[in-house]
Design a protein around this motif. Structure first.
Motif, PDB file in Angstrom:
ATOM      1  N   ILE A 163      60.230  79.729   2.026  1.00  0.00           N
ATOM      2  CA  ILE A 163      61.507  80.343   2.340  1.00  0.00           C
ATOM      3  C   ILE A 163      62.435  79.266   2.866  1.00  0.00           C
ATOM      4  O   ILE A 163      62.102  78.563   3.829  1.00  0.00           O
ATOM      5  N   GLY A 164      63.600  79.119   2.259  1.00  0.00           N
ATOM      6  CA  GLY A 164      64.611  78.202   2.763  1.00  0.00           C
ATOM      7  C   GLY A 164      65.517  78.945   3.721  1.00  0.00           C
ATOM      8  O   GLY A 164      66.097  79.973   3.376  1.00  0.00           O
ATOM      9  N   LEU A 165      65.624  78.441   4.941  1.00  0.00           N
ATOM     10  CA  LEU A 165      66.461  79.055   5.979  1.00  0.00           C
ATOM     11  C   LEU A 165      67.586  78.090   6.331  1.00  0.00           C
ATOM     12  O   LEU A 165      67.328  76.928   6.667  1.00  0.00           O
ATOM     13  N   THR A 166      68.821  78.566   6.271  1.00  0.00           N
ATOM     14  CA  THR A 166      69.943  77.705   6.604  1.00  0.00           C
ATOM     15  C   THR A 166      71.131  78.537   7.057  1.00  0.00           C
ATOM     16  O   THR A 166      71.121  79.765   6.983  1.00  0.00           O
ATOM     17  N   GLY A 167      72.141  77.839   7.504  1.00  0.00           N
ATOM     18  CA  GLY A 167      73.380  78.450   7.958  1.00  0.00           C
ATOM     19  C   GLY A 167      74.236  77.368   8.572  1.00  0.00           C
ATOM     20  O   GLY A 167      73.738  76.291   8.924  1.00  0.00           O
ATOM     21  N   GLY A 168      75.518  77.628   8.716  1.00  0.00           N
ATOM     22  CA  GLY A 168      76.397  76.634   9.298  1.00  0.00           C
ATOM     23  C   GLY A 168      76.099  76.386  10.764  1.00  0.00           C
ATOM     24  O   GLY A 168      75.444  77.204  11.435  1.00  0.00           O
ATOM     25  N   ASN A 197      61.227  80.044  -2.978  1.00  0.00           N
ATOM     26  CA  ASN A 197      61.059  81.390  -3.520  1.00  0.00           C
ATOM     27  C   ASN A 197      62.200  82.306  -3.101  1.00  0.00           C
ATOM     28  O   ASN A 197      62.535  83.263  -3.801  1.00  0.00           O
ATOM     29  N   LEU A 198      62.773  82.005  -1.939  1.00  0.00           N
ATOM     30  CA  LEU A 198      63.816  82.865  -1.377  1.00  0.00           C
ATOM     31  C   LEU A 198      64.653  82.012  -0.430  1.00  0.00           C
ATOM     32  O   LEU A 198      64.110  81.156   0.276  1.00  0.00           O
ATOM     33  N   VAL A 199      65.961  82.239  -0.406  1.00  0.00           N
ATOM     34  CA  VAL A 199      66.848  81.541   0.525  1.00  0.00           C
ATOM     35  C   VAL A 199      67.484  82.566   1.454  1.00  0.00           C
ATOM     36  O   VAL A 199      68.078  83.554   1.000  1.00  0.00           O
ATOM     37  N   VAL A 200      67.348  82.315   2.760  1.00  0.00           N
ATOM     38  CA  VAL A 200      67.936  83.174   3.792  1.00  0.00           C
ATOM     39  C   VAL A 200      69.100  82.411   4.419  1.00  0.00           C
ATOM     40  O   VAL A 200      68.924  81.301   4.936  1.00  0.00           O
ATOM     41  N   ILE A 201      70.267  83.017   4.373  1.00  0.00           N
ATOM     42  CA  ILE A 201      71.463  82.425   4.974  1.00  0.00           C
ATOM     43  C   ILE A 201      71.837  83.220   6.216  1.00  0.00           C
ATOM     44  O   ILE A 201      71.918  84.448   6.177  1.00  0.00           O
ATOM     45  N   VAL A 202      72.069  82.503   7.320  1.00  0.00           N
ATOM     46  CA  VAL A 202      72.567  83.127   8.547  1.00  0.00           C
ATOM     47  C   VAL A 202      74.055  82.817   8.646  1.00  0.00           C
ATOM     48  O   VAL A 202      74.470  81.649   8.574  1.00  0.00           O
ATOM     49  N   TYR A 203      74.847  83.853   8.809  1.00  0.00           N
ATOM     50  CA  TYR A 203      76.304  83.726   8.786  1.00  0.00           C
ATOM     51  C   TYR A 203      76.903  84.176  10.116  1.00  0.00           C
ATOM     52  O   TYR A 203      76.430  85.127  10.750  1.00  0.00           O
ATOM     53  N   ALA A 204      77.950  83.480  10.532  1.00  0.00           N
ATOM     54  CA  ALA A 204      78.834  83.960  11.596  1.00  0.00           C
ATOM     55  C   ALA A 204      80.226  83.442  11.266  1.00  0.00           C
ATOM     56  O   ALA A 204      80.370  82.350  10.690  1.00  0.00           O
ATOM     57  N   ASP A 205      81.252  84.200  11.618  1.00  0.00           N
ATOM     58  CA  ASP A 205      82.607  83.752  11.305  1.00  0.00           C
ATOM     59  C   ASP A 205      82.952  82.508  12.111  1.00  0.00           C
ATOM     60  O   ASP A 205      82.334  82.195  13.142  1.00  0.00           O
ATOM     61  N   VAL A 235      69.129  86.448   0.813  1.00  0.00           N
ATOM     62  CA  VAL A 235      69.252  87.305   1.995  1.00  0.00           C
ATOM     63  C   VAL A 235      70.408  86.757   2.824  1.00  0.00           C
ATOM     64  O   VAL A 235      70.452  85.553   3.124  1.00  0.00           O
ATOM     65  N   TRP A 236      71.333  87.635   3.202  1.00  0.00           N
ATOM     66  CA  TRP A 236      72.519  87.249   3.986  1.00  0.00           C
ATOM     67  C   TRP A 236      72.465  87.996   5.305  1.00  0.00           C
ATOM     68  O   TRP A 236      72.579  89.215   5.339  1.00  0.00           O
ATOM     69  N   LEU A 237      72.250  87.278   6.397  1.00  0.00           N
ATOM     70  CA  LEU A 237      72.139  87.885   7.724  1.00  0.00           C
ATOM     71  C   LEU A 237      73.390  87.560   8.526  1.00  0.00           C
ATOM     72  O   LEU A 237      73.679  86.393   8.804  1.00  0.00           O
ATOM     73  N   ASP A 238      74.127  88.593   8.902  1.00  0.00           N
ATOM     74  CA  ASP A 238      75.387  88.414   9.624  1.00  0.00           C
ATOM     75  C   ASP A 238      75.114  88.366  11.125  1.00  0.00           C
ATOM     76  O   ASP A 238      74.598  89.314  11.707  1.00  0.00           O
ATOM     77  N   ASN A 239      75.486  87.250  11.747  1.00  0.00           N
ATOM     78  CA  ASN A 239      75.279  87.066  13.182  1.00  0.00           C
ATOM     79  C   ASN A 239      76.613  86.931  13.898  1.00  0.00           C
ATOM     80  O   ASN A 239      76.741  86.162  14.855  1.00  0.00           O
ATOM     81  N   ALA A 256      66.305  90.279  11.123  1.00  0.00           N
ATOM     82  CA  ALA A 256      65.357  89.294  10.613  1.00  0.00           C
ATOM     83  C   ALA A 256      63.945  89.870  10.572  1.00  0.00           C
ATOM     84  O   ALA A 256      63.174  89.597   9.642  1.00  0.00           O
ATOM     85  N   ALA A 257      63.594  90.660  11.572  1.00  0.00           N
ATOM     86  CA  ALA A 257      62.268  91.285  11.605  1.00  0.00           C
ATOM     87  C   ALA A 257      62.087  92.242  10.434  1.00  0.00           C
ATOM     88  O   ALA A 257      61.002  92.325   9.836  1.00  0.00           O
ATOM     89  N   VAL A 258      63.150  92.962  10.080  1.00  0.00           N
ATOM     90  CA  VAL A 258      63.078  93.867   8.932  1.00  0.00           C
ATOM     91  C   VAL A 258      62.873  93.068   7.643  1.00  0.00           C
ATOM     92  O   VAL A 258      62.062  93.446   6.782  1.00  0.00           O
ATOM     93  N   VAL A 259      63.582  91.953   7.494  1.00  0.00           N
ATOM     94  CA  VAL A 259      63.401  91.108   6.314  1.00  0.00           C
ATOM     95  C   VAL A 259      61.958  90.625   6.228  1.00  0.00           C
ATOM     96  O   VAL A 259      61.344  90.626   5.151  1.00  0.00           O
ATOM     97  N   TRP A 260      61.417  90.206   7.367  1.00  0.00           N
ATOM     98  CA  TRP A 260      60.030  89.726   7.386  1.00  0.00           C
ATOM     99  C   TRP A 260      59.060  90.831   6.969  1.00  0.00           C
ATOM    100  O   TRP A 260      58.203  90.631   6.098  1.00  0.00           O
TER     101      TRP A 260
END
Length: 394
Positions: free
Chosen positions: A4-9, A125-133, A171-175, A186-190
């Protein structure tokens, strides 16, 4: 394992997601930690940096003075290239060591700040992006890191845009709000996606899909592009193209929410090698080795294939590995383009699919569709001849 690739700004809050995943059993590989580790006191990495940039980059305690290094290494592209030539191979080697040490059935989460910028998304296999404005991120960087607003804006501007991150996000997780809500999401995604995904890969089991027709989703092409990028990487040199085919490749056409992709190989002898790589990459085999012959092409060799499906419960997909120029490979492309060009046929096909979907079962679904396909095959071939159709560049 699945990766799983995890990233975000910067300031988006991906560390919260990483902690949540680790608490639930993830095997974490943190690129920031590795980047510090390979230039720690006494390492060959630090020695190489000193040789390249001078002793002024060493702090009094013998550790790397990162601001001093930045002042020397980021003055121009040439110096930045020197820095990257030293650190990137070391980070890559250490990452590989950690990957090979992971349990065979692990969910490996790789926290990589510049995953998007470095074009690494297809490796996972999957990329998870964490987003915040942006404003939220600037406020967090000021509060938690003491960063001046102007510096924070400059750091954000130097990274990938939100649009670039969306293009690779499975997967786009809004923070932008409460961090506790992010941890819960994140727990639901897991629980609901990553654990079932890993179990399916281990069991070589395709994630089930529903035989239900839904309205056309404008995000289908983007989802197909992400899957196609992974397939190109894992299929290897024998694969000469990957195309989005089937109903989800036709704008405006209602369809099952399943992405169909065609991997084209040059020769029949390439089918098994590519098929084996797809299984390893999370696309279990269906067991189907040919398509139903249509029209006057009765030679079974013209319809051979290797069928695969996706193990990811969050993104059902069919992958068809076919031989370049074979009847089934050509028909998949022609049929897609025929539907795009002919509105009346799209309506006709949609009605057939809706009737087939009411059966709710695969074999019954196909029993309704196949007669229509058989009757339509000559129409597709005639249309292709009249329009001068040619296969698109892969």
């Amino acid at each position: 394992m699945i990766r799983i690739g995890l990233t975000g700004g910067i300031g988006a809050g991906k560390s919260t997601v990483a902690r949540t995943f680790v608490d639930r059993g993830a095997y974490l590989i943190d690129s920031d930690v590795i980047a510090r580790e390979v230039v720690a006191p006494g390492t060959e990495g630090l020695a190489a940096l000193i040789e390249a940039f001078g002793t002024d980059i060493v702090a009094e305690d013998g550790s790397l003075d990162r601001p001093a290094l930045a002042a020397r290494a980021f003055v121009d592209d040439e110096q930045r290239a020197v820095l990257n030539a030293i650190t990137h191979p070391l980070v890559g080697a250490r990452t590989w060591e950690l990957l090979t040490a992971a349990p065979a059935d692990a969910v490996v989460v790789q926290d990589i700040p510049l995953l998007v910028e470095n074009g690494l998304a297809p490796m996972f296999n999957l990329v998870v992006i964490v987003y915040a404005d942006t404003e939220t991120r600037i406020a967090r960087l000021a509060e938690h890191r003491g960063m001046a607003p102007a510096d924070a804006r400059a750091r954000i501007a130097a990274q990938a845009t939100d649009e670039q991150r969306r293009a690779v996000a499975d997967v786009w997780l809004d923070n932008s709000g409460d961090p506790a809500a992010l941890a819960e999401a994140a727990a639901v995604v897991w629980d609901e996606r990553l654990i079932p995904f890993a179990a399916n890969v281990t069991a070589q089991r395709i994630a089930p899909s529903r035989y239900e027709i839904v309205e056309s989703d404008p995000s289908w092409p983007d989802q197909a592009r992400r899957l196609a990028a992974r397939l190109r990487l894992v299929a290897g040199a024998e694969a000469i193209g990957v195309d989005h085919v089937g109903s989800t490749a036709v704008p405006g056409l209602a369809a099952k929410d399943v992405i169909d992709l065609q991997v084209t190989v040059a020769r029949p002898d390439d089918l098994d090698a590519v098929s084996a790589r797809l299984v390893e990459a999370g696309f279990p085999a269906t067991g189907y080795t040919s398509d139903e012959p249509h029209g006057d092409v009765v030679d079974p060799a013209a319809w051979i294939k290797r069928g695969h499906g996706s193990a990811d419960p969050g993104r059902p997909a069919n992958v068809h590995v076919r031989v370049d120029g074979a009847a089934n490979q050509t028909f998949a492309l022609q049929f897609r383009d025929f539907l795009i060009a002919e509105a009346q046929v799209r309506s006709e096909y949609e009605a057939v699919k809706r009737a087939a979907a009411r059966t709710g079962e695969r074999e019954a679904y196909l029993a309704v569709k196949e007669p229509w396909f058989a009757a339509t095959y000559p129409r597709v071939r005639e249309w292709a001849a009249l329009t001068g159709w040619s296969a698109p560049a892969t």
